[in-house]
Write a protein that holds these residues in place. Structure first.
Motif, PDB file in Angstrom:
ATOM      1  N   ILE A  80     -20.006  19.195 -56.778  1.00 25.50           N
ATOM      2  CA  ILE A  80     -18.780  19.653 -57.426  1.00 25.50           C
ATOM      3  C   ILE A  80     -17.719  20.092 -56.419  1.00 25.50           C
ATOM      4  CG2 ILE A  80     -19.407  22.105 -57.652  1.00 25.50           C
ATOM      5  CD1 ILE A  80     -18.323  21.811 -60.617  1.00 25.50           C
ATOM      6  N   ASP A  81     -18.080  20.263 -55.162  1.00 24.16           N
ATOM      7  CA  ASP A  81     -17.100  20.656 -54.150  1.00 24.16           C
ATOM      8  C   ASP A  81     -16.300  19.437 -53.701  1.00 24.16           C
ATOM      9  OD1 ASP A  81     -19.413  19.587 -52.794  1.00 24.16           O
ATOM     10  OD2 ASP A  81     -18.523  20.283 -50.917  1.00 24.16           O
ATOM     11  N   THR A  82     -15.196  19.665 -53.014  1.00 24.78           N
ATOM     12  CA  THR A  82     -14.345  18.576 -52.532  1.00 24.78           C
ATOM     13  C   THR A  82     -13.909  18.842 -51.096  1.00 24.78           C
ATOM     14  OG1 THR A  82     -12.188  19.533 -53.108  1.00 24.78           O
ATOM     15  CG2 THR A  82     -13.370  18.344 -54.863  1.00 24.78           C
ATOM     16  N   VAL A  83     -13.425  17.795 -50.460  1.00 28.97           N
ATOM     17  CA  VAL A  83     -12.701  17.956 -49.206  1.00 28.97           C
ATOM     18  C   VAL A  83     -11.291  18.440 -49.532  1.00 28.97           C
ATOM     19  CG1 VAL A  83     -14.011  16.146 -48.052  1.00 28.97           C
ATOM     20  CG2 VAL A  83     -11.901  15.560 -49.255  1.00 28.97           C
ATOM     21  N   ARG A  84     -10.521  18.799 -48.524  1.00 35.85           N
ATOM     22  CA  ARG A  84      -9.113  19.152 -48.751  1.00 35.85           C
ATOM     23  C   ARG A  84      -8.353  17.919 -49.242  1.00 35.85           C
ATOM     24  NH1 ARG A  84      -7.482  24.067 -47.185  1.00 35.85           N
ATOM     25  NH2 ARG A  84      -8.834  25.246 -45.789  1.00 35.85           N
ATOM     26  N   ARG A  85      -7.490  18.121 -50.191  1.00 39.13           N
ATOM     27  CA  ARG A  85      -6.715  17.046 -50.812  1.00 39.13           C
ATOM     28  C   ARG A  85      -7.647  15.929 -51.299  1.00 39.13           C
ATOM     29  NH1 ARG A  85      -2.283  14.292 -48.470  1.00 39.13           N
ATOM     30  NH2 ARG A  85      -1.343  14.439 -50.531  1.00 39.13           N
ATOM     31  N   GLY A  86      -8.774  16.355 -51.848  1.00 30.62           N
ATOM     32  CA  GLY A  86      -9.771  15.405 -52.317  1.00 30.62           C
ATOM     33  C   GLY A  86      -9.333  14.663 -53.560  1.00 30.62           C
ATOM     34  N   GLY A  87     -10.043  13.591 -53.846  1.00 26.85           N
ATOM     35  CA  GLY A  87      -9.714  12.746 -54.987  1.00 26.85           C
ATOM     36  C   GLY A  87     -10.368  13.200 -56.280  1.00 26.85           C
ATOM     37  N   ARG A  88     -10.149  12.399 -57.307  1.00 29.83           N
ATOM     38  CA  ARG A  88     -10.554  12.738 -58.670  1.00 29.83           C
ATOM     39  C   ARG A  88     -12.020  12.425 -58.953  1.00 29.83           C
ATOM     40  NH1 ARG A  88      -9.905   9.150 -63.331  1.00 29.83           N
ATOM     41  NH2 ARG A  88      -9.714  10.301 -65.306  1.00 29.83           N
ATOM     42  N   LEU A  89     -12.638  11.549 -58.156  1.00 25.77           N
ATOM     43  CA  LEU A  89     -13.924  10.987 -58.553  1.00 25.77           C
ATOM     44  C   LEU A  89     -15.089  11.306 -57.631  1.00 25.77           C
ATOM     45  CD1 LEU A  89     -12.577   7.449 -59.544  1.00 25.77           C
ATOM     46  CD2 LEU A  89     -13.180   9.319 -61.099  1.00 25.77           C
ATOM     47  N   ASP A  90     -14.847  11.570 -56.380  1.00 24.95           N
ATOM     48  CA  ASP A  90     -15.933  11.795 -55.431  1.00 24.95           C
ATOM     49  C   ASP A  90     -16.755  12.999 -55.873  1.00 24.95           C
ATOM     50  OD1 ASP A  90     -17.607  11.982 -53.271  1.00 24.95           O
ATOM     51  OD2 ASP A  90     -16.055  12.530 -51.829  1.00 24.95           O
ATOM     52  N   GLY A  91     -18.010  12.781 -56.203  1.00 26.07           N
ATOM     53  CA  GLY A  91     -18.851  13.860 -56.705  1.00 26.07           C
ATOM     54  C   GLY A  91     -18.660  14.078 -58.188  1.00 26.07           C
ATOM     55  N   ALA A  92     -17.427  14.246 -58.603  1.00 26.85           N
ATOM     56  CA  ALA A  92     -17.137  14.551 -60.009  1.00 26.85           C
ATOM     57  C   ALA A  92     -17.659  13.462 -60.945  1.00 26.85           C
ATOM     58  CB  ALA A  92     -15.631  14.728 -60.202  1.00 26.85           C
ATOM     59  N   LEU A  93     -17.534  12.199 -60.544  1.00 28.85           N
ATOM     60  CA  LEU A  93     -17.993  11.118 -61.418  1.00 28.85           C
ATOM     61  C   LEU A  93     -19.481  11.252 -61.714  1.00 28.85           C
ATOM     62  CD1 LEU A  93     -17.710   8.462 -62.947  1.00 28.85           C
ATOM     63  CD2 LEU A  93     -18.078   7.264 -60.782  1.00 28.85           C
ATOM     64  N   GLY A  94     -20.292  11.528 -60.692  1.00 26.60           N
ATOM     65  CA  GLY A  94     -21.724  11.646 -60.909  1.00 26.60           C
ATOM     66  C   GLY A  94     -22.084  12.754 -61.877  1.00 26.60           C
ATOM     67  N   ILE A  95     -21.291  13.827 -61.870  1.00 20.52           N
ATOM     68  CA  ILE A  95     -21.531  14.943 -62.792  1.00 20.52           C
ATOM     69  C   ILE A  95     -21.109  14.579 -64.213  1.00 20.52           C
ATOM     70  CG2 ILE A  95     -20.817  17.288 -63.377  1.00 20.52           C
ATOM     71  CD1 ILE A  95     -20.485  17.749 -60.321  1.00 20.52           C
ATOM     72  N   ILE A  96     -19.872  14.114 -64.356  1.00 16.68           N
ATOM     73  CA  ILE A  96     -19.326  13.846 -65.687  1.00 16.68           C
ATOM     74  C   ILE A  96     -20.036  12.661 -66.339  1.00 16.68           C
ATOM     75  CG2 ILE A  96     -17.237  13.306 -66.978  1.00 16.68           C
ATOM     76  CD1 ILE A  96     -17.372  16.110 -65.644  1.00 16.68           C
ATOM     77  N   ALA A  97     -20.305  11.606 -65.562  1.00 14.10           N
ATOM     78  CA  ALA A  97     -21.036  10.461 -66.106  1.00 14.10           C
ATOM     79  C   ALA A  97     -22.473  10.849 -66.440  1.00 14.10           C
ATOM     80  CB  ALA A  97     -21.023   9.300 -65.110  1.00 14.10           C
ATOM     81  N   GLY A  98     -23.082  11.682 -65.608  1.00 12.19           N
ATOM     82  CA  GLY A  98     -24.434  12.137 -65.891  1.00 12.19           C
ATOM     83  C   GLY A  98     -24.508  12.908 -67.191  1.00 12.19           C
ATOM     84  N   LEU A  99     -23.523  13.783 -67.426  1.00 11.51           N
ATOM     85  CA  LEU A  99     -23.472  14.529 -68.676  1.00 11.51           C
ATOM     86  C   LEU A  99     -23.289  13.588 -69.857  1.00 11.51           C
ATOM     87  CD1 LEU A  99     -23.369  17.147 -70.277  1.00 11.51           C
ATOM     88  CD2 LEU A  99     -20.934  17.333 -69.689  1.00 11.51           C
ATOM     89  N   ALA A 100     -22.378  12.623 -69.729  1.00 17.45           N
ATOM     90  CA  ALA A 100     -22.149  11.659 -70.808  1.00 17.45           C
ATOM     91  C   ALA A 100     -23.410  10.840 -71.094  1.00 17.45           C
ATOM     92  CB  ALA A 100     -20.993  10.729 -70.441  1.00 17.45           C
ATOM     93  N   ALA A 101     -24.129  10.466 -70.046  1.00 26.05           N
ATOM     94  CA  ALA A 101     -25.358   9.696 -70.221  1.00 26.05           C
ATOM     95  C   ALA A 101     -26.411  10.507 -70.966  1.00 26.05           C
ATOM     96  CB  ALA A 101     -25.888   9.246 -68.862  1.00 26.05           C
ATOM     97  N   LEU A 102     -26.557  11.781 -70.602  1.00 30.00           N
ATOM     98  CA  LEU A 102     -27.535  12.624 -71.285  1.00 30.00           C
ATOM     99  C   LEU A 102     -27.148  12.858 -72.744  1.00 30.00           C
ATOM    100  CD1 LEU A 102     -28.779  12.976 -68.496  1.00 30.00           C
ATOM    101  CD2 LEU A 102     -28.961  15.436 -68.947  1.00 30.00           C
ATOM    102  N   GLU A 103     -25.862  13.054 -72.997  1.00 35.91           N
ATOM    103  CA  GLU A 103     -25.406  13.210 -74.384  1.00 35.91           C
ATOM    104  C   GLU A 103     -25.731  11.967 -75.205  1.00 35.91           C
ATOM    105  OE1 GLU A 103     -21.521  16.151 -74.170  1.00 35.91           O
ATOM    106  OE2 GLU A 103     -21.309  14.095 -73.424  1.00 35.91           O
ATOM    107  N   ALA A 104     -25.480  10.800 -74.627  1.00 40.57           N
ATOM    108  CA  ALA A 104     -25.746   9.549 -75.339  1.00 40.57           C
ATOM    109  C   ALA A 104     -27.240   9.379 -75.606  1.00 40.57           C
ATOM    110  CB  ALA A 104     -25.218   8.367 -74.529  1.00 40.57           C
TER     111      ALA A 104
END
Length: 408
Positions: A80-104
């Motif tokens: 969930i952490d980022t580099v400075r001026r980090g992007g929208r998906l690095d790390g975050a995608l694995g979390i949000i997609a993982g949650l969506a997968a478990l919900e499904a």
């Protein structure tokens, strides 16, 4: 299984808004205010999804779906952490997609045979403290006994103090270790341009490349820039420039997946009218094969030594950091390949990951596997980081199917 693409995008947007920086991008450093807010947001989503949520001693968040049977947990997630001026998906995608997968999965299949868990890794990037993989290293019990008290950020705050400011007890770090993980699967953006260039929508990672970081110090003689003839100079910067060119040429000649990067250069005395007497530069070498990486390093060391000798320069090369390649587990790869084939109708591409990921650390404790979706323009670690929404949804579907195959 139904993946709600709109919810996926909205959650990514909501998470990206936390830690937004004035110049673009987001910054969520470990144990900072933005980090804490993001953790609270995701933990709330996990509870709403029906997961049993807990935080471990270092601040990793675990969301669990209990199983009808026993067995070790099948885990997905990312950092969930980022580099400075980090992007929208690095790390975050694995979390949000993982949650969506478990919900499904919960909606379509109910209780799994093996426990399912979503892991929100507290830190991977090392952007605040001089440590990488803090969260995953805690999970495998690889945090040194004095590390929290000795590692500091740029302001001198120790990891231990930062933990205490978030209500975490550094003395309990060993309790974060898990020995009941059965598999870990991570969905991530490629962070390179191979998939987009080859028009491939998803890939199964074969290996996370090994890396070595070198520091090369070239010494010559500082002299007056106007009075020293060219043929009498021992110019450290001219020699270093030849070495840097050699580093690039050697890696290019070896071809994929060998890569070499000179990322930092320091010149002394750093004056416009003085021949440089000392240059320090770094080299980042990566390869999927340990033998290949060592051969790359040996050729670079040898050629840099030859250049120094020919120019009458001194040279010292030391290793700053080294990690071996980590192959993905064969059985987990087969599951990911099957899931990808079912979702796309074609055999998936295998791809080496040049970047490091939590999966490579967790591989010491359980079988691991990774999925990549394309990065537009190959951009990452910057505000321009983006992926086609259709590819995000596809990656989430493949992840969900893989978790189904592993846990049901």
């Amino acid at each position: 299984m139904r993946i709600d693409a709109a919810v996926l995008e909205r959650r990514l947007d909501d998470l990206y808004a936390i830690g937004a920086e004035a110049g673009g991008g987001a910054y969520r450093p470990l144990y900072g205010d933005a980090w804490a807010t993001a953790c609270d947001l995701v933990a709330g989503w996990m509870r709403e999804a029906g997961l049993a949520v807990r935080r471990d001693a270092v601040g990793n968040i675990w969301g669990r779906v209990e199983a009808a049977g026993g067995g070790k947990a099948v885990v997905t997630g990312s950092h969930i952490d980022t580099v400075r001026r980090g992007g929208r998906l690095d790390g975050a995608l694995g979390i949000i997609a993982g949650l969506a997968a478990l919900e499904a999965l919960i909606e379509a299949r109910g209780k799994p045979k093996r426990p399912l868990e979503l892991l929100v890794v507290c830190e991977e990037e090392g952007s605040r403290f001089a440590t990488n993989f803090w969260g995953s290293r805690a999970t495998i019990g690889a945090i040194g006994p004095s590390e929290a008290d000795t590692v500091t950020d740029a302001e001198g705050v120790t990891l231990a103090r930062a933990m205490q400011q978030r209500g975490l007890d550094p003395g309990k770090i060993p309790s974060a270790a898990r020995d009941d993980l059965g598999a870990f699967v991570e969905l991530h953006i490629e962070q390179g341009s191979v998939l987009e260039t080859e028009r491939v929508p998803i890939a199964v990672v074969t290996t996370i490349a090994g890396a070595v970081h070198l520091e090369i110090v070239v010494t010559g003689r500082p002299d007056h820039a106007g009075t020293t003839p060219m043929d009498l100079r021992r110019d450290a910067l001219a020699g270093a420039a030849a070495m840097i060119q050699a580093v690039q040429s050697i890696a290019a000649a070896l071809g994929r997946p060998a890569v070499a990067t000179v990322g930092k250069v320091r010149v002394e005395p750093d004056q416009i009218n003085v021949v440089p007497g000392r240059v320090t530069f770094t080299v980042d070498l990566r390869h999927a094969d340990l033998g290949g990486r060592r051969a790359l390093e040996e050729r670079i060391r040898s050629l840099c030594g030859t250049i120094a000798s020919e120019r009458g320069l001194g040279i010292e090369i030391r290793t700053l950091h080294e990690r071996p390649p980590v192959p993905m587990d064969g059985a987990v790869r087969q599951v990911l390949e099957r899931a990808a084939t079912e979702m796309t109708g074609q055999d998936p591409t295998g791809l080496v990951s040049g970047a490091g990921h939590d999966a490579q650390v967790l591989a010491a404790r359980c079988p691991v596997g990774m999925l990549f979706v394309p990065s537009i323009g190959g951009r990452s670690h910057c505000p321009e980081e983006a992926t086609d929404p259709a590819h995000l949804t596809l990656g989430t579907r493949v992840l969900a199917r893989a978790l189904e195959l592993l846990a049901y």
